[in-house]
Write a protein that holds these residues in place. Structure first.
Motif, PDB file in Angstrom:
ATOM      1  N   ARG A 242     -10.002   5.332  -2.062  1.00 53.35           N
ATOM      2  CA  ARG A 242      -8.619   5.306  -1.594  1.00 53.35           C
ATOM      3  C   ARG A 242      -7.880   6.575  -1.998  1.00 53.35           C
TER       4      ARG A 242
ATOM      5  N   LEU B 258       0.836  -1.196   0.000  1.00 53.53           N
ATOM      6  CA  LEU B 258       0.000   0.000   0.000  1.00 53.53           C
ATOM      7  C   LEU B 258       0.871   1.247   0.000  1.00 53.53           C
TER       8      LEU B 258
ATOM      9  N   ASP C 160     -11.289   2.288  -5.493  1.00 60.69           N
ATOM     10  CA  ASP C 160     -10.063   2.995  -5.856  1.00 60.69           C
ATOM     11  C   ASP C 160     -10.231   4.508  -5.735  1.00 60.69           C
TER      12      ASP C 160
ATOM     13  N   VAL D  93      -7.952  -0.340   5.246  1.00 61.43           N
ATOM     14  CA  VAL D  93      -7.804  -0.916   3.912  1.00 61.43           C
ATOM     15  C   VAL D  93      -6.565  -1.795   3.829  1.00 61.43           C
TER      16      VAL D  93
ATOM     17  N   GLU E 204      -2.153  -4.396   1.437  1.00 61.95           N
ATOM     18  CA  GLU E 204      -3.605  -4.422   1.351  1.00 61.95           C
ATOM     19  C   GLU E 204      -4.175  -5.520   2.242  1.00 61.95           C
TER      20      GLU E 204
ATOM     21  N   THR F 122      -4.116   7.148   3.027  1.00 59.80           N
ATOM     22  CA  THR F 122      -3.987   6.068   3.994  1.00 59.80           C
ATOM     23  C   THR F 122      -2.853   6.339   4.971  1.00 59.80           C
TER      24      THR F 122
END
Length: 330
Positions: free
Chosen positions: A137, A57, A134, A223, A229, A142
């Motif tokens: 995100r 990520l 997506d 997430v 991930e 994050t």
């Protein structure tokens, strides 16, 4: 009361696998027996759990995937305890949508596709939206939070989640003045989640929070974990993390979030209301009807440890329940 402090670097708990559900309940009941504790520890530390193999990520301050140390994130969101290894966090988990076997859930969830994915956010909001995963995100950067996780079954972990505050998402859709609760719903897809073919629970899985709990800075939409991930068995592609509540409040594979004026139904409270309250705050003074909640088995440790009120987050969240009888509102 100890608050949230940085995790010391270089400390990692040993690699464990775990007991099945019945043995964990027996472990919780065996608090007074040193011999039983030793046997439990040996069984909890059998080798052979697969490593996390999901994509990396883009996480603010995330550590390298090969290092189990915390990120240089705000100390307000990190605990001062060794983290549970990624292989352990992903190797043993409750996710009844796939199977009731904790040690088999990773295999049962293998191949589950978390894309394409959408989550609808609506109800009593000014700007209801349906987000592609997506796009979601991209909209909410994050970050990493290292939280304690306390299961209602009296075992616990320390997990570095990657995600974003639920409050950020809710502010985007602008809840109305009369909103008091937030409801969540898991994907209903028996063809993709074989556990839903059995009436173990009333599907789909649903959960809920009061809106002040949902807006609290600690409440996270996760997430990922360990800079990667979320794997399917941990709730891909997004799950709720509320660290001062028992783990069953952490609904997985979310497809719907609804802001409402009425207290929403929640799966385990509906299944057994005398055992699982709506609030489900970690409270060592309120036992489960079948076992004590005063202590817990931290995965990777040889002995039991005292359970902390609100899972150690009392300084941050106890004010939310001022004046409430926490034995009645459990």
């Amino acid at each position: 009361m100890r608050g949230l402090e940085p995790v010391p670097s270089g400390e990692i708990t040993p690699l464990p696998t775990y007991l099945n559900r019945r043995a964990l309940v027996q472990a919780a009941l065996a608090v007074g027996s040193l011999g039983a504790t030793g046997a439990i520890y040996r069984r909890l530390n059998r080798p052979g759990v697969a490593e996390l193999d999901t994509p990396e990520l883009a996480v603010v301050g995330a550590p390298p995937a090969s290092r189990g140390t915390p990120a240089d994130a705000s100390a307000a969101f990190r605990v001062d305890e060794p983290m549970t290894p990624a292989s352990s966090v992903s190797g043993y988990n409750n996710f009844y949508e796939f199977t009731t076997d904790k040690e088999g859930v990773a295999e049962a969830a293998r191949g589950f596709a978390a894309r394409p994915w959408q989550v609808a956010v609506g109800g009593m909001v000014q700007k209801p939206r349906t987000f592609d995963i997506d796009a979601l995100r991209k909209a909410f950067p994050t970050e990493e939070r290292v939280y304690r996780m306390r299961c209602v079954e009296a075992w616990s972990m320390v997990i570095p989640w990657a995600g974003f505050p639920l409050a950020s998402l809710l502010k985007t859709v602008e809840p109305m003045g009369g909103a008091r609760y937030v409801a969540f719903e898991t994907l209903l897809a028996p063809d993709r989640m074989p556990g839903q073919r059995r009436r173990v629970l009333d599907w789909p899985y649903v959960e809920g929070l009061r809106i002040d709990e949902a807006m609290h800075p600690l409440t996270l939409i996760a997430v990922g974990l360990f800079g990667r991930e979320l794997p399917p068995q941990n709730g891909a592609p997004l799950r709720l993390v509320v660290p001062w509540k028992y783990g069953f409040k952490g609904i997985k594979s979310i497809v719907k979030i609804t802001v409402t004026a009425e207290q929403p139904p929640t799966t385990w409270n509906a299944q057994a209301p005398h055992e699982y309250g709506f609030f489900a705050n970690v409270n060592p003074e309120v036992d489960h009807p079948r076992w004590s909640q005063a202590t817990e088995q931290r995965i990777g440790e040889s002995g039991r440890r005292r359970t902390l009120p609100f899972n150690g987050y009392a300084e941050q969240v106890a004010h939310l329940y001022s004046g409430m009888d926490l034995r009645m509102n459990f």
